[in-house]
Design an enzyme around this catalytic site. Structure first.
Site: not given
Ligand SMILES: Cc1ncc(C[n+]2csc(CCOP(=O)(O)OP(=O)(O)O)c2C)c(N)n1
Ligand SMILES: [Mg+2]
Lengths: 401, 357
Positions: B92, B162
């Site tokens: 972000e 959320h």
């Molecule tokens: C700062 C932030 N930005 C966006 C999100 C929304 N979000 C939650 S999980 C995710 C994807 C994360 O992917 P990864 O790090 O590969 O972990 P995985 O879900 O595959 O275990 C996103 C974009 C968040 N929780 N926090």
């Protein structure tokens, strides 16, 4: 119970006991899996599926020491996780679990292999996909399902939900909602451990998506600068929500992204490879400071319950991984090929696990919701006297100390 | 150069918005070319128009190229190409910093933060960079083309990360605007104004209403004025001020109050900074009472600012203390969300106690 007995008599008794405890006494198991195999802790070696790929360090050997007891425990623990996540999926669909829910099935070998090399004095911190990591740390199925359904018997008293599991006495610093935020925290834990000089380390888990957050690089630099005993574990399941790793990362070789920090790429679907890598990493971190472990793994479910998980990847890809690389099936094959149990015995064990899961769910449903006053507790160390709440202010009024 | 292009865009847009209706009066907006549209589709339309009408407009954010988690950016990448509508990595702070740079070169940077809860990693870029660029450079530079979209607020069971309503943090920052729409029609017109406004804007979208709120939305290009509040329901006994999703809750309370003979005036603030004090003031001068309601915790919420300003302006006219019915001073809870929320009954209760003060 045969398995329980075997685990508690092993040298890593404290590691797996809680999962065993979650599975109650089962006379059928004692009969079925030959006690010779279940009690057998004679070491033999198994080759990892793939070689490790190392960055700035010499990789550990591919030959991993194990024993029949350990392999059977791996099977049971991973099968429990698998069953648990599938049950959580149904509970969510039945609207018994609210909020956001991220499942771990497919990635079980990471949680289980990691626990096989460390103790509960070592710390683990992770993101929101935390159910199985918690189970690995010795959490019970009852605590898990209660927390998922927001009940008092949950590991966070029902106040955290799916993304916020914690277990203080087992060094589990828990589930974090903000992607990447837990990694600097994990380095802080390691900083404290460095002072305590008790030979413990911290494992900070994050995803391939999280690997692109700026915080990661800040944390890496600090921990390398100060030689902190921290292991950064990138659980690379190849997608951050709907984004494939290559779309988000200039270099998806996450084990190399520490540049000056050594790294190791590990087959995260092979529990023995994970075990070997974590053992190696712990020794390295205590001697030299941080190291990155990239666990090549896969999540079968969509990102969260609102993602069918099939729009940004093919069904063939998913079924291919299930067929070729599934972590539970890999151990099943090992157990069978080494004659440690029969196919039927493993099936019976899975049935037993299923029963344990169902029982835990039934029990969790009996647990009450948190007291309404809990809404105001734990905001600060002491409540500050919030005055009114309730859908109708006239109906319900509470003044807390 | 940046300023020139922004001004040109501004002018051409005014022409567009003068097409028949520039007021926000609901019935005037319902034209033959209107269609029943939900909130996320209205946002989607606005983004289509923004990209269509300005070749220097860009839309980006996490998973935005695929339509985004709430489908607001569906179809944009197909239509305008991947060089104008694209996914960013999960970072972000980087997204907003990048947007500021893009905007500083005279472009329209429309950045999406997936949930308002995730805007905090970008807080520094917004507060220290975006908001102060113009001021500290003596107007040589600005990032007026930057618009940050983020879904905010409760959804019934979103839990801690959320559901948050972080608008008040940004209302403490001179140099940015904060805008929150209440409905599809409003969302489209306000978003287009924000995108074309020569100042950086944070645009919070009520995610509870993405699918739920449906109304007639004109299909063509229109803009609704910023910093203008709107009286959406006239009344004589008490003034109610809110924004975003909270307005529909407040409206229900107004209807219930009416049954008990209390006439409520309901105002949608729409732009939180710089806000329209005059509309609120003249309403409170008429009714003599004020109630403010928002989902964010009561302490330090924007309601406090409205309350203080109106007390300064209308002290002698007020017949009761200003009431605030807001979120509680707790983290947003996963369980007991209804207790936390400023529900209709809480508002109704506060209306009555203000009237009977
Ligand atoms: C700062 C932030 N930005 C966006 C999100 C929304 N979000 C939650 S999980 C995710 C994807 C994360 O992917 P990864 O790090 O590969 O972990 P995985 O879900 O595959 O275990 C996103 C974009 C968040 N929780 N926090
Ligand atoms: Mg991932």
């Amino acid at each position: 119970m045969a398995l329980l007995h075997l685990t508690s008599s092993s040298s890593r008794s404290n590691l797996l006991k809680p999962i065993s405890a979650a599975l109650s006494y089962s006379p059928s198991l004692r009969r079925s899996i030959s006690s010779s195999a279940a009690d057998d802790s004679r070491t033999f070696t198994i080759e990892t599926s793939l070689p490790f790929t190392a960055h700035q360090c010499n990789p550990p050997s591919r030959s991993v020491d194990t024993n029949p007891k350990e392999l059977l425990t791996f099977f049971r623990d991973m099968a429990t996780m698998r069953r648990m996540e599938i049950a959580a999926d149904s509970l969510y669909k039945a609207k018994l679990i609210r909020g956001f829910c991220h499942l771990y099935d497919g990635q079980e070998a990471v949680a289980v292999g990691m626990e096989a090399s460390i103790t509960k004095k070592d710390s683990i911190i992770t993101a929101y996909r935390d159910h199985c990591t918690f189970l690995g740390r010795g959490g019970t199925l009852l605590e898990i399902f209660s927390e998922l359904m927001g009940r008092q018997a949950g590991c966070s008293k029902g106040k955290g939900g799916s993304m916020h599991f914690y277990k203080k006495e087992a060094g589990f610093y828990g589930g974090h909602g903000i992607v990447g935020a837990q990694v600097p925290l994990g380095c802080g834990l390691a900083f404290a451990q460095k002072y305590s000089k008790d030979g413990t380390v911290s494992f900070a888990l994050y995803g391939d998506g999280a690997a692109n957050q700026g915080q990661l690089f800040e944390a890496l630099n600090i921990s390398a600068l100060w030689d902190l005993p921290v292991i950064l574990v990138c659980e690379n399941n190849h997608y951050g929500m709907g984004t494939a790793e290559w779309r988000a990362a200039k270099s998806p070789s996450y084990y190399k992204r520490g540049d000056y920090v050594p790294g190791l790429k590990v087959d995260g679907m092979d529990v023995l490879a994970v075990k070997q890598a974590c053992k190696f990493a712990k020794e390295h971190a205590l001697k030299n400071g941080p190291i990155i472990l990239e666990m090549d793994t896969y999540r079968y479910h969509g990102h969260s319950m609102s993602d069918p998980g099939s729009t940004y990847r093919t069904r063939d890809e998913i079924s291919g991984v299930r067929q070729e690389r599934d972590p539970v099936e890999r151990v099943r094959k090992l157990v069978l090929s080494h004659d440690l149990a029969t196919e039927k015995e493993l099936k019976d064990l899975e049935k037993e696990i299923r029963k344990q899961v169902d029982e835990a769910i039934a029990q969790a449903k009996e647990s009450p919701m948190p007291e309404p006053s809990e809404l105001f507790s734990n905001v600060y160390a002491k409540g500050l006297g919030v005055e009114a709440f309730g859908p109708d202010r006239k109906e319900l009024r509470a003044v807390l100390p | 150069m940046a300023t020139t292009s922004l001004r040109t865009i501004g002018r051409s847009v005014c022409r567009v918005s003068r097409r028949g209706f520039s007021t926000s009066c609901d019935d005037k907006l319902v034209q033959p070319s209107s269609k029943s549209t939900n909130l996320y589709s209205a946002i989607n339309q606005a983004l289509h128009i923004a990209l269509e009408t300005d070749p220097r407009a860009y839309v980006f954010g996490e998973d935005v190229g695929f339509g985004g988690v709430f489908r607001c950016t569906t179809g944009l990448a197909d239509r305008f190409g991947k060089s104008r509508v694209f996914n960013t990595p999960l970072c972000e702070q980087g997204i907003i910093g990048f947007g500021i740079g893009l905007a500083a070169m005279g472009n329209r940077a429309v950045a999406e933060i997936q949930f308002a809860d995730y805007i905090y990693p970008a807080f520094d870029q917004i507060v220290n960079e975006a908001a102060k660029f113009r001021y500290r450079s003596g107007n040589q530079f600005n990032c007026g083309g930057l618009t940050i979209r983020a879904p905010y607020g409760a959804v019934g069971h979103g839990g801690h990360y959320h559901s948050q309503s972080p608008e008040a943090f940004f209302c403490h920052v001179p140099g940015i605007k904060v805008v929150i729409p209440r409905s599809p029609q409003q969302a489209k017109g306000l978003l287009l104004s924000c995108i074309r406004d020569p100042n950086p804007v944070v645009f919070f979208e009520p995610k509870w209403l993405y699918r739920l709120a449906v109304e007639e939305v004109p299909e063509y290009d229109y803009m609704l004025p910023l910093s203008e509040a709107e009286v959406i329901r006239e009344g004589s006994d008490i003034t109610l001020v809110g924004w975003g999703a909270q307005l529909s809750v407040m409206e229900q309370a107004c209807l219930d109050a009416e049954k008990e003979g209390i006439s409520c005036e309901l105002i949608d603030l729409k732009t939180l900074i710089p806000w329209d004090k005059e509309t609120i003031e003249s309403s409170v001068r008429k009714t003599g009472r004020l109630l403010i309601s928002h989902e964010a915790p009561v302490t330090g919420g924007f309601g406090a600012e409205i309350s203080a300003s109106i007390v300064e302006r209308c002290f002698l006219r007020l017949e009761a203390p200003v009431a605030r019915v807001c979120g509680l001073d707790t983290p947003f809870p996963l369980v007991f969300e209804p207790f936390y929320m400023p529900t209709k009954n809480k508002i109704l209760d506060a209306i009555k106690s203000t009237i009977n003060y």
